[in-house]
Design a protein around this motif. Structure first.
Motif, PDB file in Angstrom:
ATOM      1  N   LEU A 128      -9.257  16.834   5.427  1.00 34.10           N
ATOM      2  CA  LEU A 128      -8.553  15.863   4.588  1.00 34.10           C
ATOM      3  C   LEU A 128      -7.188  16.395   4.174  1.00 34.10           C
ATOM      4  O   LEU A 128      -6.184  15.681   4.210  1.00 34.10           O
ATOM      5  N   ARG A 129      -7.135  17.675   3.769  1.00 32.59           N
ATOM      6  CA  ARG A 129      -5.858  18.258   3.340  1.00 32.59           C
ATOM      7  C   ARG A 129      -4.864  18.296   4.502  1.00 32.59           C
ATOM      8  O   ARG A 129      -3.685  17.972   4.342  1.00 32.59           O
ATOM      9  N   THR A 130      -5.356  18.666   5.683  1.00 28.70           N
ATOM     10  CA  THR A 130      -4.472  18.715   6.855  1.00 28.70           C
ATOM     11  C   THR A 130      -3.928  17.332   7.190  1.00 28.70           C
ATOM     12  O   THR A 130      -2.734  17.165   7.489  1.00 28.70           O
ATOM     13  N   THR A 131      -4.808  16.333   7.133  1.00 28.29           N
ATOM     14  CA  THR A 131      -4.373  14.959   7.414  1.00 28.29           C
ATOM     15  C   THR A 131      -3.341  14.500   6.399  1.00 28.29           C
ATOM     16  O   THR A 131      -2.322  13.887   6.750  1.00 28.29           O
ATOM     17  N   ALA A 132      -3.591  14.795   5.116  1.00 30.52           N
ATOM     18  CA  ALA A 132      -2.667  14.375   4.067  1.00 30.52           C
ATOM     19  C   ALA A 132      -1.312  15.046   4.221  1.00 30.52           C
ATOM     20  O   ALA A 132      -0.254  14.397   4.107  1.00 30.52           O
ATOM     21  N   ILE A 133      -1.317  16.335   4.476  1.00 31.63           N
ATOM     22  CA  ILE A 133      -0.053  17.067   4.625  1.00 31.63           C
ATOM     23  C   ILE A 133       0.716  16.562   5.849  1.00 31.63           C
ATOM     24  O   ILE A 133       1.942  16.379   5.803  1.00 31.63           O
TER      25      ILE A 133
ATOM     26  N   ALA B 182       0.509   8.305  -3.183  1.00 27.98           N
ATOM     27  CA  ALA B 182      -0.102   9.019  -4.308  1.00 27.98           C
ATOM     28  C   ALA B 182      -1.424   9.667  -3.884  1.00 27.98           C
ATOM     29  O   ALA B 182      -1.709  10.820  -4.250  1.00 27.98           O
ATOM     30  N   LEU B 183      -2.230   8.936  -3.121  1.00 24.95           N
ATOM     31  CA  LEU B 183      -3.499   9.495  -2.651  1.00 24.95           C
ATOM     32  C   LEU B 183      -3.267  10.686  -1.717  1.00 24.95           C
ATOM     33  O   LEU B 183      -3.990  11.687  -1.782  1.00 24.95           O
ATOM     34  N   ALA B 184      -2.239  10.584  -0.854  1.00 27.18           N
ATOM     35  CA  ALA B 184      -1.951  11.674   0.072  1.00 27.18           C
ATOM     36  C   ALA B 184      -1.506  12.924  -0.681  1.00 27.18           C
ATOM     37  O   ALA B 184      -1.933  14.046  -0.355  1.00 27.18           O
TER      38      ALA B 184
ATOM     39  N   ALA C  22       0.799  -1.224   0.000  1.00 26.85           N
ATOM     40  CA  ALA C  22       0.000   0.000   0.000  1.00 26.85           C
ATOM     41  C   ALA C  22       0.829   1.271   0.000  1.00 26.85           C
ATOM     42  O   ALA C  22       0.279   2.368  -0.179  1.00 26.85           O
ATOM     43  N   ALA C  23       2.149   1.156   0.182  1.00 23.42           N
ATOM     44  CA  ALA C  23       2.991   2.345   0.356  1.00 23.42           C
ATOM     45  C   ALA C  23       2.854   3.332  -0.799  1.00 23.42           C
ATOM     46  O   ALA C  23       2.617   4.530  -0.598  1.00 23.42           O
TER      47      ALA C  23
ATOM     48  N   LEU D 271       9.629  10.604  -3.791  1.00 23.22           N
ATOM     49  CA  LEU D 271       9.658   9.910  -5.083  1.00 23.22           C
ATOM     50  C   LEU D 271       9.868   8.407  -4.887  1.00 23.22           C
ATOM     51  O   LEU D 271       9.262   7.585  -5.580  1.00 23.22           O
ATOM     52  N   ALA D 272      10.740   8.058  -3.937  1.00 23.73           N
ATOM     53  CA  ALA D 272      10.996   6.636  -3.688  1.00 23.73           C
ATOM     54  C   ALA D 272       9.754   5.938  -3.146  1.00 23.73           C
ATOM     55  O   ALA D 272       9.476   4.777  -3.491  1.00 23.73           O
ATOM     56  N   TYR D 273       8.973   6.628  -2.308  1.00 20.30           N
ATOM     57  CA  TYR D 273       7.722   6.041  -1.815  1.00 20.30           C
ATOM     58  C   TYR D 273       6.760   5.739  -2.969  1.00 20.30           C
ATOM     59  O   TYR D 273       6.026   4.749  -2.935  1.00 20.30           O
ATOM     60  N   LEU D 274       6.780   6.587  -3.996  1.00 15.46           N
ATOM     61  CA  LEU D 274       5.868   6.386  -5.123  1.00 15.46           C
ATOM     62  C   LEU D 274       6.220   5.148  -5.941  1.00 15.46           C
ATOM     63  O   LEU D 274       5.369   4.612  -6.655  1.00 15.46           O
ATOM     64  N   THR D 275       7.471   4.699  -5.859  1.00 15.50           N
ATOM     65  CA  THR D 275       7.873   3.492  -6.597  1.00 15.50           C
ATOM     66  C   THR D 275       8.072   2.283  -5.683  1.00 15.50           C
ATOM     67  O   THR D 275       8.355   1.187  -6.165  1.00 15.50           O
TER      68      THR D 275
END
Length: 447
Positions: free
Chosen positions: A367-372, A352-354, A346-347, A408-412
């Protein structure tokens, strides 16, 4: 010290040069290189695979040096033609086997504390280690290091003191993943994006070591011998790492060696350690190992490492067959393994969703505060907290760059694991002993 090797021709000399001064400083220590006859058998399988390909690239054959792939491509009989099996085998055979390289190096000079054995079976790294360990005298410890492991004198001295003082059953030294010189100076290939991804991958693996691997080991050490559900949850699932792993010889014998039915040798060993309540002592001495130097190698590495999570069910079934642990404890270990594997898968999607929730104009304030907040904790906080051990200054520009690379590494990060799952769904999970090893060729600089 046991160093199992497969397709490591270019790195034996550097490893021997590193280890010999340490061997002289510790008269009771020996170094065993374990080569495998599987390397020659895989060469023949690779020749057949190469002859069936319409195109050849280093990315498609990570187990072959890039210059050899280029030479294979040059011997095509014509445009659109495939390389004949005989030609492929001839070119692959021009590179000496690791076994031959080790023998040639040991034939020069005097190496009284170094030995070389060749495992003739079809097993993987665990089988090589078990074979070498069976040839050692009883007593003492068996230590496993990779060819690119470089423990320094201070770490080895500290570990020897720990081993001598209390004779713990298992001792784990941890490693930080550093970017190979050939990658940091542009050798990681072409684009700036790829270099940033490679840098981020090395940083992400170091962050995982500090945030997950070391705490896992310390909690397991503290709670594994306690009874009760809470203690079982706190002890969790031991995840030993196969570089810097010291096993008391009698404990390794009681375990009947490292598990040979799994793709990897180290992480699956955590199942019997957890079920039999064998504590692992984590020592606070870090060493450096080179990280993957290209994005393709990083993905292939993740694909191989995730095989451990796919092997856990089989390991737990074998444990039940052997009567290791209670059914409740086996279910607990299985649940923990499932959670850790799902988190890895799920990483990338969660990252990407965050990012999407943080920048989307229609995101609500909560939602924005949680994501940030999540992105700060995932990408900025670890950069700041590990700056000292990575030798990086806490300059805003450096922190911003490292945090971007980590993001970027988290995205891959999940690509390799999802490919491993896809392999399993297609019935291609590498469980057959005589199948080609999923291990990639070491293309980074090992000095």
């Amino acid at each position: 010290m046991i160093v199992p090797v497969l397709r490591e021709q270019a790195h034996i000399a550097a490893a021997l040069t590193w280890w010999e001064p340490h061997l002289a400083a510790f008269p009771g220590m020996s170094l065993t290189f374990v080569t495998t006859a599987r390397e020659e058998r895989e060469r023949e399988s690779l020749a057949v695979e190469i002859s069936s390909c319409d195109r050849l690239s280093a990315a498609d054959f990570p187990q072959i040096p890039a210059e050899v792939v280029a030479e294979l491509d040059r011997v095509r009989p014509g445009e659109g033609k495939r390389v004949p099996v005989e030609a492929a085998l001839r070119i692959l055979s021009e590179t000496p086997l690791t076994q031959q390289v080790v023998d040639a190096l040991l034939a020069t000079g005097d190496h009284p504390q170094v030995r070389h054995v060749t495992y003739l079976g079809a097993g993987r790294k665990a089988a090589q280690v078990n074979y070498a360990a069976r040839g050692l005298p009883d007593g003492g410890y068996v230590a496993i290091y990779d060819i690119d492991s470089r423990p320094d004198r201070a770490a080895l001295t500290a570990i020897r003191s720990v081993l001598s003082a209390g004779r713990p059953p298992i001792v784990q030294q941890h490693a930080l993943h550093s970017l190979p010189l050939s990658a940091s100076d542009g050798g990681a290939g072409g684009s700036s994006l790829q270099r940033r991804l490679v840098s981020g991958t090395a940083l992400l693996q170091t962050v995982w070591t500090v945030r997950r691997e070391i705490p896992y080991a310390r909690r397991h050490q503290r709670f594994t011998c306690r009874s009760g559900i809470v203690a079982g949850l706190r002890a969790g699932l031991s995840q030993p790492v196969g570089h810097g792993l010291f096993l008391r010889h009698d404990v390794l014998a009681d375990l009947d060696g490292l598990p040979e039915t799994a793709v990897l040798d180290d992480v699956p060993t955590g199942v019997p350690l957890a079920l039999l309540r064998i504590p692992t002592l984590s020592v606070p001495h870090l060493t450096e190992v080179p990280a993957a130097r290209t994005v393709a190698e990083a993905i292939a590495q993740g694909r191989r490492w995730f095989c451990s999570y796919l092997d856990y069910p089989r390991m737990l079934r074998a444990a039940a067959h052997d009567g290791q642990g209670t059914p409740a404890r086996r279910r607990l270990i299985g649940t923990i393994a499932l959670y850790r594997g799902a988190s890895w898968l799920a990483a990338s999607p969660v990252t990407a969703l965050a990012i999407g929730a943080a920048v989307a104009p229609r995101s609500g304030r909560g939602l924005r505060t949680t994501a940030i907040t999540g992105l700060v904790l995932a990408a900025i906080a670890p950069v700041v907290m590990t700056a000292t051990i990575r030798g990086r200054p806490l300059h805003p520009t450096v922190v911003a760059r490292d945090s971007t690379d980590l993001l970027l590494a988290y995205l891959t990060r999940s690509i390799g694991p999802w490919l491993a799952v896809a392999d399993a769904l297609r019935g291609q999970h590498p469980t057959v002993a005589d199948a080609p090893s999923p291990k990639t060729h070491h293309r980074g600089d090992t000095t």
